[in-house]
Write a protein that holds these residues in place. Structure first.
Motif, PDB file in Angstrom:
ATOM      1  N   LEU A 101       6.021  -0.209   2.949  1.00 22.13           N
ATOM      2  CA  LEU A 101       5.065   0.892   3.097  1.00 22.13           C
ATOM      3  C   LEU A 101       5.115   1.842   1.900  1.00 22.13           C
ATOM      4  CD1 LEU A 101       5.462   1.760   6.898  1.00 22.13           C
ATOM      5  CD2 LEU A 101       3.485   0.711   5.786  1.00 22.13           C
ATOM      6  N   ALA A 102       6.327   2.145   1.442  1.00 20.80           N
ATOM      7  CA  ALA A 102       6.475   3.053   0.299  1.00 20.80           C
ATOM      8  C   ALA A 102       5.843   2.459  -0.955  1.00 20.80           C
ATOM      9  CB  ALA A 102       7.949   3.354   0.068  1.00 20.80           C
ATOM     10  N   ALA A 103       6.130   1.172  -1.228  1.00 25.40           N
ATOM     11  CA  ALA A 103       5.588   0.526  -2.426  1.00 25.40           C
ATOM     12  C   ALA A 103       4.078   0.357  -2.332  1.00 25.40           C
ATOM     13  CB  ALA A 103       6.263  -0.833  -2.624  1.00 25.40           C
ATOM     14  N   SER A 104       3.595   0.000  -1.155  1.00 25.60           N
ATOM     15  CA  SER A 104       2.150  -0.187  -0.973  1.00 25.60           C
ATOM     16  C   SER A 104       1.401   1.131  -1.137  1.00 25.60           C
ATOM     17  CB  SER A 104       1.872  -0.779   0.411  1.00 25.60           C
ATOM     18  OG  SER A 104       2.482  -2.055   0.550  1.00 25.60           O
ATOM     19  N   ALA A 105       1.957   2.194  -0.574  1.00 27.99           N
ATOM     20  CA  ALA A 105       1.320   3.510  -0.705  1.00 27.99           C
ATOM     21  C   ALA A 105       1.276   3.942  -2.165  1.00 27.99           C
ATOM     22  CB  ALA A 105       2.084   4.534   0.131  1.00 27.99           C
ATOM     23  N   TRP A 106       2.349   3.697  -2.902  1.00 27.08           N
ATOM     24  CA  TRP A 106       2.377   4.056  -4.330  1.00 27.08           C
ATOM     25  C   TRP A 106       1.318   3.279  -5.107  1.00 27.08           C
ATOM     26  CZ3 TRP A 106       5.879   7.619  -6.539  1.00 27.08           C
ATOM     27  CH2 TRP A 106       5.775   7.754  -7.924  1.00 27.08           C
ATOM     28  N   PHE A 145      -2.349   4.564  -3.615  1.00 28.87           N
ATOM     29  CA  PHE A 145      -2.749   5.966  -3.763  1.00 28.87           C
ATOM     30  C   PHE A 145      -2.399   6.547  -5.136  1.00 28.87           C
ATOM     31  CE2 PHE A 145      -2.213   5.541   0.889  1.00 28.87           C
ATOM     32  CZ  PHE A 145      -3.492   5.908   1.288  1.00 28.87           C
ATOM     33  N   ILE A 146      -1.281   6.142  -5.728  1.00 26.77           N
ATOM     34  CA  ILE A 146      -0.859   6.727  -6.996  1.00 26.77           C
ATOM     35  C   ILE A 146      -1.459   5.978  -8.180  1.00 26.77           C
ATOM     36  CG2 ILE A 146       1.119   7.394  -8.425  1.00 26.77           C
ATOM     37  CD1 ILE A 146       0.900   8.918  -5.774  1.00 26.77           C
ATOM     38  N   GLY A 174      -3.837  -6.351  -4.723  1.00 31.64           N
ATOM     39  CA  GLY A 174      -2.456  -6.238  -5.189  1.00 31.64           C
ATOM     40  C   GLY A 174      -1.495  -5.904  -4.062  1.00 31.64           C
ATOM     41  N   VAL A 175      -1.937  -5.030  -3.163  1.00 27.34           N
ATOM     42  CA  VAL A 175      -1.104  -4.665  -2.015  1.00 27.34           C
ATOM     43  C   VAL A 175      -1.076  -5.791  -0.993  1.00 27.34           C
ATOM     44  CG1 VAL A 175      -0.959  -3.135  -0.010  1.00 27.34           C
ATOM     45  CG2 VAL A 175      -1.378  -2.179  -2.284  1.00 27.34           C
ATOM     46  N   LEU A 176      -2.276  -6.324  -0.679  1.00 29.36           N
ATOM     47  CA  LEU A 176      -2.380  -7.318   0.398  1.00 29.36           C
ATOM     48  C   LEU A 176      -1.708  -8.639   0.027  1.00 29.36           C
ATOM     49  CD1 LEU A 176      -3.534  -7.943   3.192  1.00 29.36           C
ATOM     50  CD2 LEU A 176      -5.630  -8.716   2.069  1.00 29.36           C
TER      51      LEU A 176
END
Length: 355
Positions: free
Chosen positions: A85-90, A93-94, A103-105
């Motif tokens: 979750l932390a890496a996906s959010a970065w 969103f960042i 890239g996330v999926l």
């Protein structure tokens, strides 16, 4: 390109080194603090790889998935989901950008979830090619969708396949081997520490470790607590050995130790003192509380059948001497007093507690 691959690999190895040091010095941290530090380090490792791209032609990739796969393989759902979750959010969103969602999926979520399921249901310990198959499938989940996402996806895949797959596989194997070696080393240290502090036959603490821990508890407990030492001796142990053999005697000690272990808690310790003799430490609110605990255990032993042969079980009894351990005296004083009471119990007919 090779330099970028090595940069990703160096980040992975540095992360592993730091985590290994944290685990090796885990006594300095609480269990919860250690967990958070490891999760923070793993999250930082994954996120840092976003900024160390490996470029082949116009295509950019990295090895962010390797730490996630290994975390999923060795740590299970709860830890992995936090880092994921932390890496996906970065990433979303960042960093953002048009490639954020795939890239996330495909680059993190789907391969990591597959690894979690694989680790739970399908792994077969002892077969190294299982892990190679796992890494290959994770690579495929991450990269093969590019064929359909990019306009010239198939030609891009042909161009990057060799470098991408083998750098991915090589890094994963190296990281897996390092983690396995570290786990074995930690396991050996834990085993050696256990052997140094426990009795090998019964699994109870040995005398020296029990005394050390009791002295620590004596210092840490509140002043209004009372401290007690009990010496416990299995009655007629020589007769038991002579009648049924030393193996039966050992089994009786092992079964006795199980009863002692069942009453051990934050305020109670139990150890094998030597031969058929045991020592217990109690921290209680009053003499009555300590005696009630000891009496209940004494009665439980008295009403337990101890297996001495495959088709035969017998009753055994114990004699117990208990002494209060004053705050201003050493534990050796309390042990000596409890031992004196133990001999009184044996002289007065055994199967009793003398206080």
């Amino acid at each position: 390109m090779l330099q970028s691959v090595l940069s990703n690999l160096c980040v992975i190895l540095l992360s592993h080194l730091i985590i290994s040091q944290l685990v090796s010095n885990r006594e300095k941290f609480g269990q919860l603090t250690l967990r958070y530090l490891i999760l923070l380090m793993t999250s930082f490792t994954v996120i840092s790889m976003f900024y160390l791209p490996i470029q082949i032609g116009e295509y950019i990739f990295d090895l962010r998935l390797i730490p996630l796969i290994m975390l999923a393989l060795f740590s299970g759902w709860s830890n992995t989901v936090i880092v994921l979750l932390a890496a996906s959010a970065w990433r979303y969103f960042i960093i953002g950008g048009t490639g954020a969602i795939p890239g996330v999926l495909f680059g993190m979520v789907l391969p990591t979830i597959f690894t979690l399921i694989y680790a739970h249901y399908l792994t077969n310990n002892g077969k190294p090619w299982d892990k190679i198959i796992l890494v290959t499938i994770c690579w495929a989940i991450s990269d093969i969708p590019l064929i359909f996402i990019l306009p010239d996806g198939f030609s891009v895949m042909k161009q990057i396949f060799v470098m991408r797959y083998f750098s991915f596989l090589g890094a994963a194997i190296l990281y897996y081997v390092l983690i396995e070696l570290e786990n074995k080393q930690v396991g050996m240290k834990t085993q050696l520490r256990f052997l140094a502090t426990h009795d090998q036959l019964t699994g109870l603490l040995n005398k020296q470790e029990c005394i050390r821990l009791a002295e620590m508890k004596m210092k840490s407990e509140q002043k209004n607590s009372s401290h007690f030492i009990a010496m416990i001796d299995l009655d007629h142990f020589k007769k038991l050995n002579d009648s049924y053999g030393h193996a039966a005697g050992d089994q009786a000690l092992i079964q006795m130790a199980k009863i002692f272990k069942s009453v051990v808690n934050d305020r109670t310790l139990a150890a094998r003192y030597g031969g058929e003799e045991f020592i217990m430490y109690f921290c209680a609110g009053s003499e009555k509380e300590a005696m009630d605990e000891l009496s209940a255990m004494h009665n439980r032993i008295r009403h337990t059948l101890f297996q001495v042969k495959e088709d035969e079980a017998i009753s055994v009894t114990v004699s117990i001497g208990i002494a209060q351990w004053p705050n201003d005296s050493s534990i050796q004083y309390a042990i000596k007093e409890a031992d004196r009471k133990l001999y009184l119990a044996k002289e007065q007919g055994r199967d009793q507690i003398v206080y």
